[in-house]
Design a protein around this motif. Structure first.
Motif, PDB file in Angstrom:
ATOM      1  N   UNK A  97      11.863  -6.125   2.040  1.00  0.00           N
ATOM      2  CA  UNK A  97      10.868  -7.037   2.605  1.00  0.00           C
ATOM      3  C   UNK A  97       9.452  -6.541   2.345  1.00  0.00           C
ATOM      4  N   UNK A  98       8.715  -7.346   1.611  1.00  0.00           N
ATOM      5  CA  UNK A  98       7.306  -7.039   1.407  1.00  0.00           C
ATOM      6  C   UNK A  98       6.503  -7.771   2.487  1.00  0.00           C
ATOM      7  N   UNK A  99       5.572  -7.074   3.058  1.00  0.00           N
ATOM      8  CA  UNK A  99       4.712  -7.682   4.067  1.00  0.00           C
ATOM      9  C   UNK A  99       3.283  -7.640   3.531  1.00  0.00           C
TER      10      UNK A  99
ATOM     11  N   UNK B  10      -5.988   3.427   4.444  1.00  0.00           N
ATOM     12  CA  UNK B  10      -5.917   2.399   3.412  1.00  0.00           C
ATOM     13  C   UNK B  10      -5.122   1.169   3.862  1.00  0.00           C
ATOM     14  N   UNK B  11      -5.640   0.007   3.511  1.00  0.00           N
ATOM     15  CA  UNK B  11      -4.956  -1.247   3.826  1.00  0.00           C
ATOM     16  C   UNK B  11      -3.826  -1.437   2.821  1.00  0.00           C
ATOM     17  N   UNK B  12      -2.630  -1.667   3.337  1.00  0.00           N
ATOM     18  CA  UNK B  12      -1.512  -1.905   2.435  1.00  0.00           C
ATOM     19  C   UNK B  12      -1.457  -3.382   2.086  1.00  0.00           C
ATOM     20  N   UNK B  13      -1.863  -3.692   0.867  1.00  0.00           N
ATOM     21  CA  UNK B  13      -1.927  -5.098   0.458  1.00  0.00           C
ATOM     22  C   UNK B  13      -0.524  -5.694   0.419  1.00  0.00           C
ATOM     23  N   UNK B  14       0.421  -4.928  -0.095  1.00  0.00           N
ATOM     24  CA  UNK B  14       1.815  -5.337   0.099  1.00  0.00           C
ATOM     25  C   UNK B  14       2.572  -4.162   0.694  1.00  0.00           C
ATOM     26  N   UNK B  15       2.445  -4.043   1.997  1.00  0.00           N
ATOM     27  CA  UNK B  15       3.241  -3.026   2.690  1.00  0.00           C
ATOM     28  C   UNK B  15       4.685  -3.481   2.663  1.00  0.00           C
ATOM     29  N   UNK B  16       5.555  -2.586   3.054  1.00  0.00           N
ATOM     30  CA  UNK B  16       6.958  -2.995   3.060  1.00  0.00           C
ATOM     31  C   UNK B  16       7.651  -2.365   4.239  1.00  0.00           C
TER      32      UNK B  16
END
Lengths: 565, 235
Positions: free
Chosen positions: A389-391, A405-411
């Protein structure tokens, strides 16, 4: 067999001759370009393809020779007219294709409910396609998407050729001219011979998919690290499946297709395929390793094989079988700093090319239009638990810029959730603009013929304001820069089995998985106090017996040894 | 026959000392068991420390292979030896004997000042009270902790699907590691104790040849001469 060999030999000879002739041609083109604009950068084109010959796809002969079709005799004046000819026989293909993400650039995530897709997403490279379609949407499989007016219901707008031209003679250019700084991009290109490419259609080769997917993020290998132009003709070491002299897989060998929909989504990854082999027929729903290799691919008759099969539940195949990424001679971008963008020399943008990659090409370490870059080759991936799951941090997501850091596509993923496995990722680090007042990411207006476009005016304030306003996104009027990460699951550049990483790479202190917590791994972990206690016990025993022995020795002179059994 | 009765009988025999004889007190199987077990335990300890990350003299894969096979062989050896111990009645050697404190006192003090060992080795009493206790502890605590946790670890694939598998693995690692440390200490002391015989190598030689010079009661000697049930070298 003999025939096949001869064919192979023949194609190789043709290939080398044509590469030679093309190299001369390219050199000529370069020389021609230079006097035209000595001060202008002649390689604004992010996609410089020197080897335009198609890869060989070993499907055998098709049942249809498209060059014999009357409807494809032309003459064609442009892409849409070719598409109309295609659809006159493939009557349902347009309807099917319009459901594809290659067309819609939209993805409604079934689990998270997020609206994803390039159409709206923020990324950590050129930051957003939204509003910059004139440039970015040249990698949409359609013709002419440059703004909101693009007609997504017109089947003639579908670009069949980018995927299906097997002659190598088709290429894409931006859908709008952009600023004059960018106008040199496609100078010197041979015009497309529409009739020829229309008659040369077939199932996609690696370079068809690669025309976009090798160059994601704005250049060769920039985005993924496991996808770059070296995969057009890889050797066995680089990719055991795509090995041009061996298995020679096309992309669609794994990314199986049903009605123009491909298996293998990056937005919704199947992190652990527990179904395995799809016997008796081939599965059409997944691009997983397990769908061919099963869930227990290592030999069950050997101890090591049994042990390795025991890893499958927690370790993705890719984690061991892709030892490093970007190892085909093409570097991948690891770090991008937008803050330095906008410097000019004599009012003109410029480039510094201080990185030389393994294939000898020089890569830009600075571009006025983009900022500063760092590259990596032979990179050890970043590893983490991943449930597929990508968030995403979308344009609407608010974040706290102070919390790292902002996770642009965290998971998501966790050692104990029963689904996740340890996956390799390429982690991209970027410093990019954000809305300081609203704590959201921003859309930048980079590409355009107007004065607001950053690629022309080098003015972040104006480009962001225009990017936000034109897309009706609230903007505080103040921007700053924030660190971001993006994560690219690694699944290509699968090495031959003898090059899979050794056990010690992870089962050791300071190994590849050193940073992962929440589980016990032999060789890496220990219980610190138990170890201290244990070594004390061992040391104590040793010291005790030594002391005892010493005492015996000392006393033995005074008291002779007693009789003993 | 109760242990107590046995003991009284033995004590009575001690009083009726007979002559000393070279008698095989460790049979061929016992020696095979002892030395193969020793080799396996050293192998397991060394590879185990490697797997634990204490040293990096072996690569992990080699260590896993050696450790696993050695463990399997040791399990087979133990299963067979358990069978042997019960069929031959030798298991009685490990039962609790009185006089543990006398033995402890001997090793702590008596041995230094030249006192005789408080225990006499006999045909039916190969081990002193402390030895029996130590070996019994080895067989019912240290050994099982190691093989039980090891077997559960080897069968990881059978239970890896459960939600507690992660915690389970950690627990196994803990038990296995803790027991291995104790085993290590046991071996160090055990090896040292072999030097406390008449000469530093006496016990080792005994464990190699199987023969030791022990007192036999008249009845034992007569029995051996009559039946040749036990090898005797001295005449």
């Amino acid at each position: 067999m003999l025939l096949l060999n001869r064919l192979n030999l023949f194609s190789r000879v043709v290939l080398s001759v044509s590469v030679l002739s093309f190299a001369t041609l390219a050199a000529q083109a370069n020389e021609e370009a230079k006097p035209a604009g000595a001060a202008v950068d002649s390689d604004m084109n992010f996609r410089i393809v020197t080897d335009t010959k198609p890869s060989i796809r070993d499907d055998g002969e098709s049942t249809a020779d498209h060059s014999k079709f009357e409807v494809l005799q032309g003459p064609f004046e442009d892409g849409p007219s070719v598409t109309k000819a295609c659809l006159s026989c493939h009557t349902e293909a347009g309807r099917h294709f319009m459901k594809s993400i290659h067309w819609t650039w939209e993805y409604d995530h079934p689990t998270t409910g997020q609206k994803l897709g390039k159409k709206t997403l923020i990324n950590t490279f050129c930051t957003n396609a939204k509003g910059n379609e004139g440039m970015c949407a040249q990698c949409n499989a359609g013709y002419g998407w440059k703004d909101e007016s693009f007609d997504f219901t017109n089947q003639s707008n579908i670009d069949c050729l980018v995927c299906h031209d097997r002659s190598g003679g088709y290429y894409k250019t931006p859908n709008s001219a952009g600023n004059k700084a960018c106008s040199v991009m496609f100078e010197g290109k041979q015009p497309i011979q529409w009739d020829k490419v229309a008659q040369s259609v077939g199932l996609p080769g690696r370079e068809n998919c690669g025309a976009c997917h090798f160059y994601g993020g704005g250049g060769d290998g920039v985005k993924h690290g496991d996808l770059d132009s070296s995969l057009k003709r890889p050797d066995r070491k680089l990719d055991v499946h795509m090995d041009a002299e061996g298995l020679n897989f096309a992309c669609t060998t794994c990314h199986v297709t049903r009605q123009h929909l491909w298996a293998g989504s990056r937005y919704n990854v199947m992190a652990h395929d527990t179904e395995g082999l799809g016997l008796p027929g081939e599965r059409r729903d997944v691009a997983t390793c397990e769908s061919c290799h099963s869930e227990a691919p290592h030999p069950k008759t050997e101890l090591v094989g049994i042990k390795l099969n025991g890893h499958v539940d927690k370790i993705a195949c890719q984690t061991c079988h892709i030892p490093t990424i970007a190892r085909g001679g093409v570097a991948t971008k690891t770090d991008w700093d937008w803050r330095t963008a906008g410097k000019t020399k004599n009012g003109e943008g410029y480039k510094e090319k201080e990185y030389t990659q393994a294939n000898g090409e020089h890569r830009a370490t600075y571009k006025s239009i983009k900022g500063s870059f760092k590259y990596g080759e032979n990179l050890v991936p970043y590893y983490d638990w991943f449930d597929g799951q990508m968030v995403y941090t979308t344009i609407e997501t608010q974040f706290d810029p102070a919390s790292g850091p902002v996770e642009i596509n965290g998971f998501k993923g966790d050692a104990d959730d029963g689904v996740s496995r340890i996956w390799p990722f390429k982690r991209m680090h970027t410093v990019q603009p954000y809305d300081k007042g609203n704590n959201t990411m921003v859309y930048m207006h980079l590409w355009g013929e107007d004065d607001d476009a950053y690629w022309g005016n080098y003015d972040f304030g104006r480009a962001i304001k225009a990017g936000m306003e034109r897309n009706s996104i609230p903007y505080s009027g103040e921007y700053d820069f924030v660190e971001t990460y993006s994560f690219w699951p690694i699944t290509h550049m699968v090495a031959p089995k003898e090059d899979a990483i050794s056990c010690d790479e992870c089962h050791s202190k300071q190994g590849r998985l050193d940073g992962l917590d929440g589980f016990y791994m032999p060789g890496r972990d220990s219980f610190s106090w138990l170890d201290i206690l244990g070594y004390l016990v061992l040391g104590g025993a040793l010291l005790g017996v030594l002391l005892h022995g010493l005492l015996r020795k000392l006393f033995s002179k005074k008291y002779p040894h007693g009789e003993e059994s | 026959m109760s242990a107590n009765g046995n003991l009284n009988l033995e004590n009575a025999n001690v009083k009726k000392r007979g002559g000393k004889h070279y008698v095989m007190i460790y049979t061929r199987y016992e020696r095979f068991w002892h030395w193969s077990q020793a080799l396996l335990i050293f192998t397991l300890f060394f590879t185990g420390l490697g797997l634990h990350g204490t040293h990096t003299m072996l690569d992990f894969r080699t260590a896993v292979v050696i450790h696993t096979y050695a463990a399997l062989v040791l399990i087979v050896l133990w299963v067979f030896t358990t069978f042997w111990n019960f069929t031959t009645g030798q298991w009685r050697q490990y039962l609790f004997k009185e006089g543990v404190f006398k033995v402890i006192r001997f090793y702590a003090y008596g041995i230094l000042v030249g006192e005789p060992h408080p225990y006499r080795k006999g045909l039916q009493r190969k081990q002193n009270a402390l030895q029996s206790l130590a070996y019994m502890g080895f067989m019912i605590f240290i050994g099982p902790a190691l093989w039980a946790s090891g077997i559960v670890y080897l069968t990881y694939d059978l239970w890896s699907g459960y939600s507690w598998a992660g915690t389970g693995l950690m627990l196994i690692a803990f038990v296995h590691t803790a027991a291995a440390f104790i085993m290590g200490a046991f071996v160090i002391i055990h090896v040292y104790m072999t030097t406390t015989g008449k000469t530093p190598t006496h016990y080792i030689k005994t464990m190699i040849s199987g023969y030791d010079n022990i007192e036999l009661t008249e009845a034992e000697e007569a029995y051996i001469r009559e039946t040749h049930a036990v090898a005797m070298k001295d005449d």
